[in-house]
Design an enzyme around this catalytic site. Structure first.
Site, short mmCIF file in Angstrom:
data_model
loop_
_atom_site.label_atom_id
_atom_site.label_comp_id
_atom_site.label_asym_id
_atom_site.label_seq_id
_atom_site.Cartn_x
_atom_site.Cartn_y
_atom_site.Cartn_z
CG ASN A 210 -0.20 -0.14 2.50
OD1 ASN A 210 0.63 0.70 2.83
ND2 ASN A 210 -0.46 -1.22 3.23
CG ASP A 279 -6.76 -5.29 6.59
OD1 ASP A 279 -6.29 -5.38 7.74
OD2 ASP A 279 -7.33 -4.27 6.15
#
Ligand code: CTP
Length: 400
Positions: A210, A279
């Site tokens: 990310n 996640d």
């Protein structure tokens, strides 16, 4: 007589910034420090010894062979009295002399005789400051164990613009107190911080990650260290430099981060979970580079597995007295969503921010809400280093 107070010997040398030394005296005194001043002859052209005598209520030492002091070997008694020798401002000339062991006045002789920690705050014209000789001499002093509080950049008395202005007085006082072990509202506090992104490999050359830059986590680490805390960062891959004096444990994946955090967490007083943990991770990393035409199925459909939620795990295991702070990056219902995370992850505070408006990831500053069980506080946009101190102020408050 002065045994209960720490003594700072303040060396004042002949620069225009010498007037700021009066403020340094005041700042140290406010913190309960006894200040004695030693000046060079040149410094007395800028500020009189009388000024410092009035401020410190102590004899001011200037000449090697002055009559006034009761001690005939004044440089030795001054050196022995000092718990710390702070030279501010330090001219290029005095830096050169001390770095090379030249003792031709009381101040430089005392510096040579002094075994207490030495803190040097240079101030000079930009060209003198940047000159190879001065840079080398400052490097030598640092090598000898001195702490150099580098000059600031800005307008200089000589009209030039650049680096050379005496560092901020408050910063000099703060760092001096820190060196003396007298300051830091986070002294004897152990802080564990997660920072940066995690990367989750697909195969040996590809991964999912990310946009996290790690700036917030690293700013928090720097701020906590400045306040005297013992700081460990468990960090995903980032381009930001680790703050000096902070222990960094580099990791790549969420699972590596969880393992490193689980080991360090029981010993920390504060856990701050600033990492943007992925996640999900690809189910099983391919052991070879996935090739077009051969591994198309595996390339087109990457099956994902759930990563551990590090904050939730640590929050669930936190001990009495430990404070856990998490982050929430939200695009809508910022506070309500942050409050859900506060409960679900057993955190003591969630730092919520509104993403997707050019804020948060990779930026220099942020606007946040500090969400605790008792309510929420809005913190307007500010730079991440300042924001870090606001977050730490609140965290300390939560420690009770
Ligand atoms: N966090 C963590 N481990 C994870 C995911 C998140 O430790 N696997 C931590 C982050 O460091 C942050 C907080 O949990 O402090 C919130 O993370 P965020 O990604 O905003 O929330 P999620 O729990 O993933 O929820 P959602 O995706 O629904 O926003």
């Amino acid at each position: 007589m002065h045994s209960d107070k720490k003594t700072v010997l303040l060396g004042v040398t002949g620069g225009i910034a010498a007037y700021k030394s009066c403020e340094i005296v005041r700042g140290l005194q406010k913190a309960g420090v006894r200040v004695k001043v030693v000046m060079t002859e040149n410094a007395t052209k800028f500020v009189t010894p009388l000024t410092f005598r009035a401020l410190t209520h102590e004899e001011v030492a200037v000449g090697m062979f002055d009559d006034a002091p009761s001690d005939p070997i004044h440089h030795i008694s001054l050196a022995e009295e000092a718990d710390l020798f702070l030279i501010a401002p330090a001219t290029v000339n005095v830096i050169a002399k001390i770095a090379n062991g030249i003792c031709d006045d009381l101040l430089t002789t005392t510096a040579c005789a002094c075994t207490a920690p030495l803190v040097v705050c240079p101030a000079a014209n930009v060209h003198m400051y940047e000159s190879p000789a001065n840079q080398r001499n400052m490097g030598l002093l640092a090598l000898h164990g001195a702490k150099i509080i580098e000059a600031d950049a800005g307008y200089l008395a000589c009209g030039d613009i650049g680096k050379g202005r005496l560092a901020d007085v408050d910063e000099i006082v703060r760092q001096t107190l820190l060196e003396l072990g007298l300051t830091g509202d986070m002294r004897s506090t152990s802080v564990l911080i997660t920072a940066g992104p995690t990367i989750e490999p697909i195969d040996p050359v590809r991964y999912i990650t990310n946009f996290s830059s790690g700036k917030t986590g690293y700013a928090l680490a720097k701020a906590a260290h400045e306040r005297g805390a013992d700081v460990t960062i468990v960090s995903g891959p980032v381009a930001v430099e680790a703050p000096e004096g902070v222990h960094v444990i580099p990791v790549r994946t969420a699972r590596e981060m969880r393992d490193a955090v689980a080991e360090a967490f029981p010993a920390c007083d504060i856990g701050i979970f600033a990492a943007a943990v992925a996640d999900l991770r690809p189910k099983g990393e391919a052991d070879h580079k996935l090739k077009k035409g051969i591994d198309d199925a595996a390339l087109q459909t990457i099956e994902l597995a759930q990563n551990p939620d590090i904050l939730a795990e640590m929050g669930a295991h936190k001990q009495e007295g430990q404070v856990v702070v998490g982050f929430a990056a939200e695009t809508n219902d910022v506070i309500a969503n942050a409050r859900k995370k506060l409960l679900a992850k057993h955190a003591d505070m969630i730092i919520a921010n509104h993403v997707g408006r050019g804020l948060a990831f990779g930026t220099e500053g942020n606007e946040i809400w500090m969400v605790t069980p008792d309510g929420e506080e809005h913190v307007p946009y500010m730079l991440k280093p300042e924001l870090a101190h606001v977050i730490l102020d609140k965290t300390i408050e939560l420690m009770g």
